[in-house]
Design a protein around this motif. Structure first.
Motif, PDB file in Angstrom:
ATOM      1  N   LEU A   9       0.716  -1.233   0.028  1.00  0.00           N
ATOM      2  CA  LEU A   9       0.173   0.029  -0.271  1.00  0.00           C
ATOM      3  C   LEU A   9       0.929   1.162  -0.131  1.00  0.00           C
ATOM      4  CD1 LEU A   9      -2.058  -1.655   2.817  1.00  0.00           C
ATOM      5  CD2 LEU A   9      -3.101  -1.153   0.595  1.00  0.00           C
ATOM      6  N   GLU A  10       0.373   2.248  -0.835  1.00  0.00           N
ATOM      7  CA  GLU A  10       1.245   3.534  -0.893  1.00  0.00           C
ATOM      8  C   GLU A  10       0.109   4.617  -0.816  1.00  0.00           C
ATOM      9  OE1 GLU A  10       4.333   4.475  -3.830  1.00  0.00           O
ATOM     10  OE2 GLU A  10       2.745   5.641  -4.489  1.00  0.00           O
ATOM     11  N   TRP A  11       0.316   5.319   0.385  1.00  0.00           N
ATOM     12  CA  TRP A  11      -0.567   6.523   0.672  1.00  0.00           C
ATOM     13  C   TRP A  11      -0.133   7.857   0.061  1.00  0.00           C
ATOM     14  CZ3 TRP A  11      -5.638   6.218   2.461  1.00  0.00           C
ATOM     15  CH2 TRP A  11      -6.037   4.984   2.865  1.00  0.00           C
ATOM     16  N   THR A  12      -0.539   8.764  -0.724  1.00  0.00           N
ATOM     17  CA  THR A  12      -0.359  10.053  -1.012  1.00  0.00           C
ATOM     18  C   THR A  12      -1.455  10.870  -0.651  1.00  0.00           C
ATOM     19  OG1 THR A  12       1.004   9.162  -2.688  1.00  0.00           O
ATOM     20  CG2 THR A  12       0.843  11.442  -2.900  1.00  0.00           C
ATOM     21  N   GLY A  13      -1.103  12.147  -0.274  1.00  0.00           N
ATOM     22  CA  GLY A  13      -2.090  13.108   0.058  1.00  0.00           C
ATOM     23  C   GLY A  13      -2.405  13.755  -1.299  1.00  0.00           C
ATOM     24  N   ARG A  14      -3.565  14.227  -1.323  1.00  0.00           N
ATOM     25  CA  ARG A  14      -4.249  15.068  -2.559  1.00  0.00           C
ATOM     26  C   ARG A  14      -5.376  16.016  -2.310  1.00  0.00           C
ATOM     27  NH1 ARG A  14      -6.929  11.345  -7.076  1.00  0.00           N
ATOM     28  NH2 ARG A  14      -8.458  11.224  -5.435  1.00  0.00           N
ATOM     29  N   ASP A  15      -4.779  17.156  -2.305  1.00  0.00           N
ATOM     30  CA  ASP A  15      -5.915  18.406  -1.942  1.00  0.00           C
ATOM     31  C   ASP A  15      -6.552  17.953  -0.457  1.00  0.00           C
ATOM     32  OD1 ASP A  15      -5.397  19.438  -4.285  1.00  0.00           O
ATOM     33  OD2 ASP A  15      -6.776  18.219  -5.482  1.00  0.00           O
ATOM     34  N   GLY A  16      -5.828  17.766   0.408  1.00  0.00           N
ATOM     35  CA  GLY A  16      -6.532  17.410   1.829  1.00  0.00           C
ATOM     36  C   GLY A  16      -6.976  16.355   2.033  1.00  0.00           C
ATOM     37  N   ASP A  17      -7.111  15.337   0.881  1.00  0.00           N
ATOM     38  CA  ASP A  17      -7.511  14.123   1.016  1.00  0.00           C
ATOM     39  C   ASP A  17      -6.436  13.019   0.740  1.00  0.00           C
ATOM     40  OD1 ASP A  17     -10.265  14.759   1.826  1.00  0.00           O
ATOM     41  OD2 ASP A  17     -10.780  14.878  -0.506  1.00  0.00           O
ATOM     42  N   TRP A  18      -6.693  11.791   0.450  1.00  0.00           N
ATOM     43  CA  TRP A  18      -6.003  10.547   0.189  1.00  0.00           C
ATOM     44  C   TRP A  18      -6.100   9.774  -0.915  1.00  0.00           C
ATOM     45  CZ3 TRP A  18      -1.509  10.649   3.324  1.00  0.00           C
ATOM     46  CH2 TRP A  18      -1.534  11.480   4.320  1.00  0.00           C
ATOM     47  N   VAL A  19      -5.047   9.336  -1.689  1.00  0.00           N
ATOM     48  CA  VAL A  19      -5.028   8.410  -2.393  1.00  0.00           C
ATOM     49  C   VAL A  19      -4.255   7.254  -2.232  1.00  0.00           C
ATOM     50  CG1 VAL A  19      -4.647   7.624  -4.739  1.00  0.00           C
ATOM     51  CG2 VAL A  19      -5.289  10.076  -4.488  1.00  0.00           C
ATOM     52  N   CYS A  20      -4.738   5.996  -2.100  1.00  0.00           N
ATOM     53  CA  CYS A  20      -4.069   4.705  -1.885  1.00  0.00           C
ATOM     54  C   CYS A  20      -3.919   3.880  -2.824  1.00  0.00           C
ATOM     55  CB  CYS A  20      -4.737   4.025  -0.711  1.00  0.00           C
ATOM     56  SG  CYS A  20      -3.987   2.459  -0.144  1.00  0.00           S
ATOM     57  N   LYS A  21      -2.807   3.704  -3.524  1.00  0.00           N
ATOM     58  CA  LYS A  21      -2.381   2.905  -4.408  1.00  0.00           C
ATOM     59  C   LYS A  21      -1.927   1.484  -3.940  1.00  0.00           C
ATOM     60  CE  LYS A  21      -0.758   6.279  -7.591  1.00  0.00           C
ATOM     61  NZ  LYS A  21       0.360   6.784  -8.272  1.00  0.00           N
ATOM     62  N   ALA A  22      -2.269   0.383  -4.567  1.00  0.00           N
ATOM     63  CA  ALA A  22      -2.059  -0.990  -3.758  1.00  0.00           C
ATOM     64  C   ALA A  22      -1.646  -2.087  -4.868  1.00  0.00           C
ATOM     65  CB  ALA A  22      -3.391  -1.462  -3.287  1.00  0.00           C
ATOM     66  N   ALA A  23      -0.658  -2.541  -4.876  1.00  0.00           N
ATOM     67  CA  ALA A  23       0.039  -3.737  -5.884  1.00  0.00           C
ATOM     68  C   ALA A  23      -0.455  -5.044  -4.937  1.00  0.00           C
ATOM     69  CB  ALA A  23       1.408  -3.646  -5.937  1.00  0.00           C
TER      70      ALA A  23
END
Length: 130
Positions: A97-111
């Motif tokens: 799992l890789e979490w990145t902030g985006r405009d005050g929210d979050w994106v979680c990418k998963a492999a």
């Protein structure tokens, strides 16, 4: 999901393998789940040749994300999901799992992998919980 009960067709226990660590502007974590032959979905998907459905892989990813989020967050959308290989009874899926902030929210990418086999990639959107 206030007031709604959450039901899942997946009985696998999703466990955190590596807790959340910061890596620059990204946060990383890992989870896993052993997919046993007891999964109810195997009864109808496909009899005689059971395959763990992609939507169930997605459920495991979502559970892993919820166990590792950098702050309380609510799923706002499945931004993308690609299923690249099958998951069978007895497979243990690993979820990076890789979490990145985006405009005050979050994106979680998963492999998602089983051993060295890639079985999926997912991108989820999360909003900060109120």
């Amino acid at each position: 999901m206030s007031g709604l009960s959450r039901r899942s067709p997946v009985i696998a226990d999703v466990r955190v393998r590596a807790g959340l660590t910061a890596d620059g502007a990204k946060w990383r974590a890992a989870a896993s789940a052993l997919i046993t032959g007891d999964e109810p979905v195997f009864a109808g998907h496909y009899p005689g040749f059971p395959i763990f459905p992609g939507v169930c892989v997605l459920e495991c990813v979502t559970r892993g994300a919820e166990l590792t989020s950098p702050e309380p967050a609510v799923l706002t959308g499945i931004e993308s999901a690609r299923f690249l290989g099958a998951v069978f009874p007895g497979d243990e899926i690993d979820i990076a799992l890789e979490w990145t902030g985006r405009d005050g929210d979050w994106v979680c990418k998963a492999a998602v992998t089983v051993g060295s086999r890639k079985v999926g990639s997912v991108r989820l959107g999360y909003g900060v919980a109120a």
